[in-house]
Design a protein around this motif. Sequence first.
Motif, PDB file in Angstrom:
ATOM      1  N   ILE A 177      22.679  29.137  30.782  1.00 54.14           N
ATOM      2  CA  ILE A 177      22.544  27.692  30.511  1.00 54.14           C
ATOM      3  C   ILE A 177      23.389  27.347  29.285  1.00 54.14           C
ATOM      4  CG2 ILE A 177      20.956  25.850  29.841  1.00 54.14           C
ATOM      5  CD1 ILE A 177      18.743  27.429  31.279  1.00 54.14           C
ATOM      6  N   TYR A 178      23.306  28.184  28.251  1.00 51.56           N
ATOM      7  CA  TYR A 178      24.071  27.978  27.023  1.00 51.56           C
ATOM      8  C   TYR A 178      25.563  27.920  27.352  1.00 51.56           C
ATOM      9  CZ  TYR A 178      25.726  28.825  22.272  1.00 51.56           C
ATOM     10  OH  TYR A 178      26.366  28.744  21.074  1.00 51.56           O
ATOM     11  N   ASP A 179      26.000  28.850  28.181  1.00 54.82           N
ATOM     12  CA  ASP A 179      27.401  28.900  28.603  1.00 54.82           C
ATOM     13  C   ASP A 179      27.817  27.616  29.297  1.00 54.82           C
ATOM     14  OD1 ASP A 179      28.657  31.116  27.790  1.00 54.82           O
ATOM     15  OD2 ASP A 179      28.835  32.040  29.780  1.00 54.82           O
ATOM     16  N   GLU A 180      26.949  27.145  30.199  1.00 55.42           N
ATOM     17  CA  GLU A 180      27.274  25.943  30.954  1.00 55.42           C
ATOM     18  C   GLU A 180      27.317  24.725  30.039  1.00 55.42           C
ATOM     19  OE1 GLU A 180      28.098  25.883  34.062  1.00 55.42           O
ATOM     20  OE2 GLU A 180      27.373  27.807  34.808  1.00 55.42           O
ATOM     21  N   VAL A 181      26.354  24.659  29.113  1.00 54.55           N
ATOM     22  CA  VAL A 181      26.236  23.488  28.256  1.00 54.55           C
ATOM     23  C   VAL A 181      27.449  23.348  27.343  1.00 54.55           C
ATOM     24  CG1 VAL A 181      24.937  22.560  26.311  1.00 54.55           C
ATOM     25  CG2 VAL A 181      23.738  23.322  28.347  1.00 54.55           C
ATOM     26  N   LYS A 182      27.985  24.484  26.912  1.00 52.24           N
ATOM     27  CA  LYS A 182      29.170  24.417  26.051  1.00 52.24           C
ATOM     28  C   LYS A 182      30.338  23.778  26.784  1.00 52.24           C
ATOM     29  CE  LYS A 182      28.996  28.735  24.815  1.00 52.24           C
ATOM     30  NZ  LYS A 182      29.267  30.060  24.242  1.00 52.24           N
ATOM     31  N   GLY A 183      30.341  23.935  28.103  1.00 52.24           N
ATOM     32  CA  GLY A 183      31.360  23.256  28.906  1.00 52.24           C
ATOM     33  C   GLY A 183      32.783  23.646  28.572  1.00 52.24           C
ATOM     34  N   ARG A 184      32.996  24.880  28.174  1.00 54.73           N
ATOM     35  CA  ARG A 184      34.366  25.302  27.900  1.00 54.73           C
ATOM     36  C   ARG A 184      35.172  25.369  29.185  1.00 54.73           C
ATOM     37  NH1 ARG A 184      33.308  30.264  23.730  1.00 54.73           N
ATOM     38  NH2 ARG A 184      32.473  28.982  22.048  1.00 54.73           N
ATOM     39  N   PRO A 185      36.494  25.235  29.075  1.00 54.39           N
ATOM     40  CA  PRO A 185      37.302  25.380  30.288  1.00 54.39           C
ATOM     41  C   PRO A 185      37.123  26.762  30.900  1.00 54.39           C
ATOM     42  CG  PRO A 185      38.689  25.243  28.326  1.00 54.39           C
ATOM     43  CD  PRO A 185      37.307  24.928  27.891  1.00 54.39           C
ATOM     44  N   LEU A 186      37.302  26.849  32.203  1.00 53.56           N
ATOM     45  CA  LEU A 186      37.115  28.126  32.896  1.00 53.56           C
ATOM     46  C   LEU A 186      38.258  29.082  32.614  1.00 53.56           C
ATOM     47  CD1 LEU A 186      36.010  26.740  36.326  1.00 53.56           C
ATOM     48  CD2 LEU A 186      34.610  27.983  34.699  1.00 53.56           C
ATOM     49  N   TYR A 187      39.399  28.506  32.287  1.00 50.75           N
ATOM     50  CA  TYR A 187      40.577  29.332  31.998  1.00 50.75           C
ATOM     51  C   TYR A 187      41.572  28.455  31.263  1.00 50.75           C
ATOM     52  CZ  TYR A 187      42.459  26.622  35.818  1.00 50.75           C
ATOM     53  OH  TYR A 187      42.850  25.571  36.596  1.00 50.75           O
ATOM     54  N   LEU A 188      42.543  29.072  30.601  1.00 50.39           N
ATOM     55  CA  LEU A 188      43.615  28.312  29.957  1.00 50.39           C
ATOM     56  C   LEU A 188      44.942  28.815  30.480  1.00 50.39           C
ATOM     57  CD1 LEU A 188      42.300  28.214  26.293  1.00 50.39           C
ATOM     58  CD2 LEU A 188      42.559  26.271  27.835  1.00 50.39           C
ATOM     59  N   VAL A 189      45.834  27.888  30.729  1.00 50.18           N
ATOM     60  CA  VAL A 189      47.142  28.264  31.261  1.00 50.18           C
ATOM     61  C   VAL A 189      48.146  28.324  30.119  1.00 50.18           C
ATOM     62  CG1 VAL A 189      48.996  27.558  32.790  1.00 50.18           C
ATOM     63  CG2 VAL A 189      46.624  27.207  33.469  1.00 50.18           C
ATOM     64  N   ARG A 190      48.874  29.435  30.041  1.00 53.41           N
ATOM     65  CA  ARG A 190      49.903  29.573  29.002  1.00 53.41           C
ATOM     66  C   ARG A 190      51.199  28.927  29.464  1.00 53.41           C
ATOM     67  NH1 ARG A 190      53.471  33.721  28.445  1.00 53.41           N
ATOM     68  NH2 ARG A 190      52.299  34.975  29.913  1.00 53.41           N
ATOM     69  N   SER A 191      51.634  29.260  30.679  1.00 50.93           N
ATOM     70  CA  SER A 191      52.837  28.643  31.213  1.00 50.93           C
ATOM     71  C   SER A 191      52.819  28.732  32.726  1.00 50.93           C
ATOM     72  CB  SER A 191      54.079  29.340  30.662  1.00 50.93           C
ATOM     73  OG  SER A 191      54.079  30.683  31.083  1.00 50.93           O
ATOM     74  N   THR A 192      53.670  27.930  33.362  1.00 52.01           N
ATOM     75  CA  THR A 192      53.715  27.929  34.819  1.00 52.01           C
ATOM     76  C   THR A 192      55.163  28.012  35.289  1.00 52.01           C
ATOM     77  OG1 THR A 192      53.905  25.533  34.954  1.00 52.01           O
ATOM     78  CG2 THR A 192      51.686  26.435  34.959  1.00 52.01           C
ATOM     79  N   ARG A 193      55.342  28.370  36.541  1.00 55.22           N
ATOM     80  CA  ARG A 193      56.661  28.360  37.169  1.00 55.22           C
ATOM     81  C   ARG A 193      56.567  27.648  38.506  1.00 55.22           C
ATOM     82  NH1 ARG A 193      60.983  31.823  35.385  1.00 55.22           N
ATOM     83  NH2 ARG A 193      60.496  32.144  33.191  1.00 55.22           N
TER      84      ARG A 193
END
Length: 335
Positions: free
Chosen positions: A301-317
């Motif tokens: 629940i704590y994890d969900e409440v923080k609402g952090r992004p599921l992942y972060l993208v460094r760069s794309t192609r």
Amino acid sequence: MLEPDPRGVPAQREPTLVSVVAPMHDEEGTVEAFYERVRTALENVPFELVLVDDASRDRTPQLLDSLADSDPRAKVLHLSRNFGHQAAITAGLEHASGDVVVMMDGDLQDPPEVIPRMLDRWREGAEVVFAVRQSRAGESWFKLATARWFYRFFARVTQLELRENAGDFRLLGRHALDAMLSMRERNRFLRGMSVWVGFPQAAVPYERDPRHAGETKYTLPRMVRFFLDAMTSFSWLPLQAATLLGFVFSIAAFLGLPLVIVARVIHIYVPGVSSILFVVLLLGGIQLITVGLIGEYVGRIYDEVKGRPLYLVRSTRNLGRPAGAEEHREGVMAP
Ligand code: UDP
Ligand code: MG
């Protein structure tokens, strides 16, 4: 068979674009073979590849980039750090633009040659097509035994009809995919979620291959974590079991009390330290386990409440932005 479609989409449909999503973590020995086999398997349909580099420490990122340079259909996402299998797939799913999306492991354990058969089921009207393993070559008896045990237990506890031996190798139509992406939970058990969304579902049998190269990244602690994530995100039965245990012991205590009194009255009562010790330890143990169980849920629940992004993208192609541009796209689903 054709499923009647409530949205009035013609029954025999053709995909405009098939997106193949695969996570890659230290898969330098597989990248090129993977690309070749997907390309050959899908030569008759328009497709794109969405390959997610989950912060590999070997040459995987470079190989993916040169793949993207040589074929614009290969789209690559580099995550900012290792976010794990399920998050990496989620990243790929969110960046896929096809009306049909296939998610599969990037180690060639899921043979791309099965995809055309899955597509056939989609053409017939299925929205979720899962590939069911008939055999699993090259995996330890331990992995097989834990997997079998896991599926049985999961089915019993959650009442979600998760097909035994159906992993994350799945095809999703746009409707099912959008439904799944609208589920914003952090503890993502994708194969459970793809069943939960409903829609017409179909199965396709296949033979699971051994890894093309490299080693499994699912160590025992990771498997335990995965198991807990799966259970807690689809069931609160463990919490109910705690309540049940509480009742059982309370009833035992109430039944025991008159017995003690009778024993006292007829003078057969012997003060027993060891039996008391036993009961105290037993109850203490059960209470700690129960608190720990509640803790598993509270932590989540704590994890969900923080609402952090599921992942972060460094760069794309090849994803519509300048190649290699630095960016920080959040891994939260668009509202
Ligand atoms: N993977 C990933 N991030 C991780 C671990 C694994 O993206 O932290 C990828 C890996 O490259 C592979 C897939 O997830 O394509 C499945 O992993 P693995 O083959 O190690 O698991 P197994 O098939 O043994 O269950
Ligand atoms: Mg594997």
